[in-house]
Scaffold this motif. Structure first.
Motif, mmCIF file in Angstrom:
data_model
loop_
_atom_site.group_PDB
_atom_site.id
_atom_site.type_symbol
_atom_site.label_atom_id
_atom_site.label_comp_id
_atom_site.label_asym_id
_atom_site.label_seq_id
_atom_site.Cartn_x
_atom_site.Cartn_y
_atom_site.Cartn_z
ATOM 1 N N SER A 1 18.951 -10.482 -7.879
ATOM 2 C CA SER A 1 19.408 -11.791 -7.412
ATOM 3 C C SER A 1 19.922 -11.651 -5.984
ATOM 4 N N GLY A 2 20.114 -12.789 -5.351
ATOM 5 C CA GLY A 2 20.680 -12.781 -4.003
ATOM 6 C C GLY A 2 19.619 -12.605 -2.933
ATOM 7 N N ASN A 3 20.079 -12.609 -1.715
ATOM 8 C CA ASN A 3 19.211 -12.516 -0.542
ATOM 9 C C ASN A 3 18.718 -11.080 -0.348
ATOM 10 N N ALA A 4 17.390 -10.914 -0.408
ATOM 11 C CA ALA A 4 16.824 -9.558 -0.344
ATOM 12 C C ALA A 4 17.087 -8.898 1.010
ATOM 13 N N GLU A 5 16.983 -9.690 2.061
ATOM 14 C CA GLU A 5 17.199 -9.175 3.414
ATOM 15 C C GLU A 5 18.613 -8.588 3.528
ATOM 16 N N GLU A 6 19.563 -9.396 3.099
ATOM 17 C CA GLU A 6 20.958 -8.999 3.153
ATOM 18 C C GLU A 6 21.212 -7.772 2.269
ATOM 19 N N PHE A 7 20.592 -7.774 1.104
ATOM 20 C CA PHE A 7 20.750 -6.645 0.183
ATOM 21 C C PHE A 7 20.289 -5.347 0.835
ATOM 22 N N ASN A 8 19.129 -5.398 1.469
ATOM 23 C CA ASN A 8 18.569 -4.178 2.048
ATOM 24 C C ASN A 8 19.388 -3.666 3.228
ATOM 25 N N ARG A 9 19.996 -4.602 3.951
ATOM 26 C CA ARG A 9 20.893 -4.164 5.034
ATOM 27 C C ARG A 9 22.109 -3.438 4.459
ATOM 28 N N ARG A 10 22.626 -3.993 3.375
ATOM 29 C CA ARG A 10 23.787 -3.355 2.735
ATOM 30 C C ARG A 10 23.387 -2.025 2.098
ATOM 31 N N LEU A 11 22.172 -1.985 1.591
ATOM 32 C CA LEU A 11 21.679 -0.736 0.997
ATOM 33 C C LEU A 11 21.648 0.383 2.044
ATOM 34 N N LEU A 12 21.149 0.076 3.218
ATOM 35 C CA LEU A 12 21.106 1.081 4.293
ATOM 36 C C LEU A 12 22.519 1.578 4.624
ATOM 37 N N GLU A 13 23.439 0.628 4.741
ATOM 38 C CA GLU A 13 24.823 1.022 5.048
ATOM 39 C C GLU A 13 25.396 1.941 3.979
ATOM 40 N N ARG A 14 25.114 1.586 2.732
ATOM 41 C CA ARG A 14 25.679 2.364 1.629
ATOM 42 C C ARG A 14 25.087 3.773 1.585
ATOM 43 N N ILE A 15 23.788 3.868 1.797
ATOM 44 C CA ILE A 15 23.133 5.192 1.817
ATOM 45 C C ILE A 15 23.742 6.047 2.931
ATOM 46 N N ASN A 16 23.865 5.461 4.104
ATOM 47 C CA ASN A 16 24.368 6.229 5.247
ATOM 48 C C ASN A 16 25.844 6.583 5.105
ATOM 49 N N ALA A 17 26.569 5.749 4.328
ATOM 50 C CA ALA A 17 27.989 6.047 4.108
ATOM 51 C C ALA A 17 28.172 7.335 3.306
ATOM 52 N N SER A 18 27.123 7.787 2.654
ATOM 53 C CA SER A 18 27.187 9.071 1.930
ATOM 54 C C SER A 18 27.426 10.233 2.898
ATOM 55 N N LYS A 19 27.000 10.053 4.125
ATOM 56 C CA LYS A 19 27.064 11.085 5.168
ATOM 57 C C LYS A 19 26.283 12.362 4.813
ATOM 58 N N ARG A 20 25.516 12.289 3.720
ATOM 59 C CA ARG A 20 24.677 13.441 3.378
ATOM 60 C C ARG A 20 23.264 13.236 3.914
ATOM 61 N N VAL A 21 22.864 11.984 3.986
ATOM 62 C CA VAL A 21 21.578 11.658 4.611
ATOM 63 C C VAL A 21 21.809 10.469 5.533
ATOM 64 N N PHE A 22 20.938 10.341 6.498
ATOM 65 C CA PHE A 22 21.061 9.263 7.470
ATOM 66 C C PHE A 22 19.678 8.676 7.690
ATOM 67 N N LEU A 23 19.500 7.418 7.289
ATOM 68 C CA LEU A 23 18.209 6.728 7.453
ATOM 69 C C LEU A 23 18.346 5.661 8.526
ATOM 70 N N SER A 24 17.226 5.120 8.982
ATOM 71 C CA SER A 24 17.281 3.968 9.886
ATOM 72 C C SER A 24 16.399 2.855 9.324
ATOM 73 N N SER A 25 16.247 1.801 10.076
ATOM 74 C CA SER A 25 15.489 0.645 9.584
ATOM 75 C C SER A 25 14.535 0.158 10.660
ATOM 76 N N THR A 26 13.671 -0.747 10.282
ATOM 77 C CA THR A 26 12.812 -1.415 11.263
ATOM 78 C C THR A 26 12.445 -2.798 10.715
ATOM 79 N N MET A 27 11.659 -3.534 11.460
ATOM 80 C CA MET A 27 11.132 -4.802 10.981
ATOM 81 C C MET A 27 9.617 -4.619 10.813
ATOM 82 N N ILE A 28 9.106 -4.949 9.638
ATOM 83 C CA ILE A 28 7.661 -4.960 9.429
ATOM 84 C C ILE A 28 7.309 -6.321 8.845
#
Lengths: 474, 474
Positions: free
Chosen positions: B411-438
């Motif tokens: 449920s909810g806005n997928a765009e917003e979810f994925n932005r939060r997902l990136l933040e949460r993954i990177n907050a682990s500080k064990r891995v660091f990903l980035s994003s793009t627009m496709i």
């Protein structure tokens, strides 16, 4: 498996012990090299073919041990112009401060990305600290900025690209650029690479003392404008490569202001003499420039690959170089520290700032000022000595640290004599000079910029030059 | 005064003892840094303000001792994207091979000038050995050549400048360039810096699988030619930054041949996969290119600042870049080894070749091939794992080592979810990903290129990505 040891199964990840051994060996090779510099030849190409063959072997599938590799590299270093030694007085001597080599060792190992500040704020700040210090040194106003480049060529390129964007727009083929015939070839090259046709380049005549002829400049600009062209860019040299001459910057600035030209100083060779009182006097007016090219790998004695461009208005630099990209969307916008990638042609590049910042912080500004003052003194010593020696023709008193000279032989072809004189001087292997053409004549030149060149070597140079001429002129 | 001791009175010339002490300290700092990489955070910007303040101090007049300086620098390195660590899976990871850092230490200390071969024949040969090896790797014919650049941006620039000179001449504003919308922004930037107006750039549509649409390319070229323009340059991506997709190079080559276009491969990210069997299959047709951009600082794991351009015809590269100068008259003409300065925008620059040559000679080609094959395997592991996890949307199977993905929340806005997902993954500080627009949608991406990333860290990445999504999608 312990986390810290996990890498050892991978050949690209040597153990701590292996890293230390390799580092120690490299340290030993380099310290011995530097310690030997005062005794080593100023140039040595005998047997260079052999090292070319040795270093021309393609890589093998499974590698080979480092001690042999380092030895091969040291052999390669020996068969070369000794650019880092005290006897190197040719072209524009490069530097090679030890502290800069240490800086690059660390910088390459840390391998931080400094071209967008958010990726390494402290390290981007190191580069910004250097740029701010340089902007202040040249009296540029708030809003000024700059970039570290691989050298003067790229700095001149970005200056022209910025001026083109700011003054001409996209249809720029009617723009015209002005610089004296004594100007470094990298200016023409930069203009051509930036898209200007040969017909847009104006070689302004030089006065007999090799400075730009300001009246001729003004006339050329006015004529071009009357012809429907768009004059937009003028170069003032803060020390030419050919003769070290400093253009009358304040006078060129007057023309630039009156005619609406972008004023660029090419201070690649001479700029750091701004640290000295004599330099500041010669460079009067440089604070009016729109852009200034500097080569810390010359006047700050740093390794090759360390140039910079200062700009009066960093917004213009950015507008000419900025292009966005979706995959960079995670990066923060500019803060106090610029995203250098947006203000330069390069996205990824080496962390050049540390090899400027570390020696500067370590040795302090005064150590550089003193070394540059010493070079000015040594140049005067050499000039006075040759000028007072019968047969030597020194018609251009040095502004900075280049001394062009010829010898007038009692008989025979002077051109041929001077070519042989250069060969004979360089055959000493204690000093190494180069030559140029001035007024279509072959001229020898001495350029004193190495931080390792001191009074003893300059006196030796004088002796070698005098005795070589005397021996040839029997 | 002993000759070897004469330098000690000059602050810029530390004694052998001081040099050793400084080198030992730097070695210690770097080895500890590298040993700590597996445990250190993948990104850490907490407290970066403090290091920015610390490193923002201007240099003093009289300097300060090196141990404190090195400590400050190490603090700066810690507050950054951990580009050299195993958890760095963002953007295109840089390298940072230890052997390359040692190479740069020596290279900066020796400070030879390699851009005209005669000044350091052995070292110029080192660069030429690297270029020849690369030309051979890509099957370029006799007469091919190339240069080492500061990165892909400058390589793309020189490719465009060369093609412009060879195909269009000085009045080139009617020339048009073609590349897919997935192409790296450095191509547009290079074209603009080389003088092309925005109107000359053609973004060719991508197919749904993000490769260049070859039929659309052909139609665009033909339409432009019919409109009186001069199509001259097309880019084939050998791995895009966005998604890692490889364009159908052989098909683009067919269009280039039929339409008389200069064929350029941007292989900055992906090129070195040519060392692997899978890469060679994907890059079929690349041997037909007129020019190829490669970044050894990506696929060869070298420090930033190590790019290259290969060209099919080195005479064309030289013709576009060569400008003569009187003060270089002492230099020998080209021999077997080119004068790189004549074939690049740069006159002085750093000796980039040693940091490619030394690791390659030391570790051997197979070590690089094995590491690249490992990255391809790890990418497949990550792709398969996420693809088989409910909720994850992986519509682009990886050609190389980039995996773009999204998550479909219940449920909810997928765009917003994925932005939060990136933040949460990177907050682990064990891995660091980035994003793009496709396709105008926010997409996370994993890019596996660090030589220090192994199976353990990829499995950890999978766990973190899965658990972060599960926690957010409750």
């Amino acid at each position: 498996m312990n986390e810290d040891e996990a890498g050892s199964q991978y050949p690209l990840e040597p153990s701590a012990q292996e890293m230390r051994a390799m580092g120690e060996h490299a340290l030993d090779v380099l310290v011995r090299f530097i310690e030997g510099l005062r005794a080593s030849p100023a140039v040595d190409l005998d047997g260079a073919d052999e090292v070319v063959r040795l270093l021309g072997q393609p890589p093998s599938e499974h590698g080979r041990p480092f001690p042999g590799l380092f030895d091969d590299v040291a052999r390669g270093a020996a068969k070369a112009f000794n650019t880092t030694g005290p006897g190197y007085l040719a072209f524009i001597p490069g530097g090679g401060l030890y502290a800069a080599a240490v800086a690059d060792f660390i910088a390459c190992g840390f391998n931080r990305f400094v071209n967008v500040w958010h990726a390494a704020p402290g390290f981007a700040q190191i580069e910004w600290t250097v740029i701010r210090w340089l902007d202040d040194l040249f009296g540029l106003p708030p809003g000024s900025g700059g970039i570290l480049t691989s050298g003067g060529s790229m700095a001149n390129f970005s200056a022209i690209a910025t001026a083109r964007h700011a003054r001409l727009g996209e249809d720029f083929l009617d723009g015209t650029l002005y610089f004296s015939a004594q100007t470094h070839a990298s200016v023409s090259k930069a203009a051509i690479l930036a898209g200007f046709p040969q017909r847009s380049l104006r070689a302004v005549p030089a006065t007999p003392d090799l400075a730009i002829d300001v009246e001729a400049l003004r006339e050329m600009v006015q004529k071009d404008r009357a012809d429907g062209l768009r004059p937009f860019f003028v170069v003032a040299n803060a020390g030419t490569t050919n003769s070290g001459r400093v253009d009358p910057i304040a006078d060129v600035a007057d023309v630039a202001r009156e005619e609406g030209l972008w004023l660029h100083a090419d201070a690649a060779y001479g700029g750091f003499f701004q640290l000295t009182e004599r330099g500041r006097t010669l460079f009067r007016g440089i604070e009016a420039c729109d852009s200034i090219t500097l080569d810390p790998h010359k006047g700050m004695f740093l390794p090759y690959g360390t140039g910079s461009l200062l700009v009066r208005d960093r917004a213009q630099l950015r507008e000419a170089h900025h292009v966005g990209a979706a995959y960079l969307q995670d990066l923060f916008p500019e803060s106090e520290i610029p995203n250098f990638a947006d203000s330069s042609p390069e996205l990824s590049r080496d962390f050049r700032g540390l090899r400027v910042w570390l020696p500067l912080q370590l040795h302090g500004v005064d150590a550089f000022r003193a070394a540059l003052d010493e070079k000015l003194d040594l140049t005067q010593v050499l000039y006075d000595a040759l000028r007072s020696t019968p047969g030597f023709d020194l018609r251009w008193p040095p502004d900075l640290t280049v001394v062009p000279f010829r010898y007038r032989p009692r008989s025979g072809n002077a051109e041929e004599f001077n070519r042989r004189l250069l060969e004979r001087i360089n055959a000493s292997k204690r000093v190494f000079l180069s030559s140029t053409m001035i007024d279509d004549r072959f001229v020898l030149r001495v350029c004193i910029v190495s931080f390792r060149t001191h009074r003893d070597r300059v006196e030796e140079a004088i002796d070698i030059i005098r005795s070589s001429a005397a021996e040839l002129d029997r």
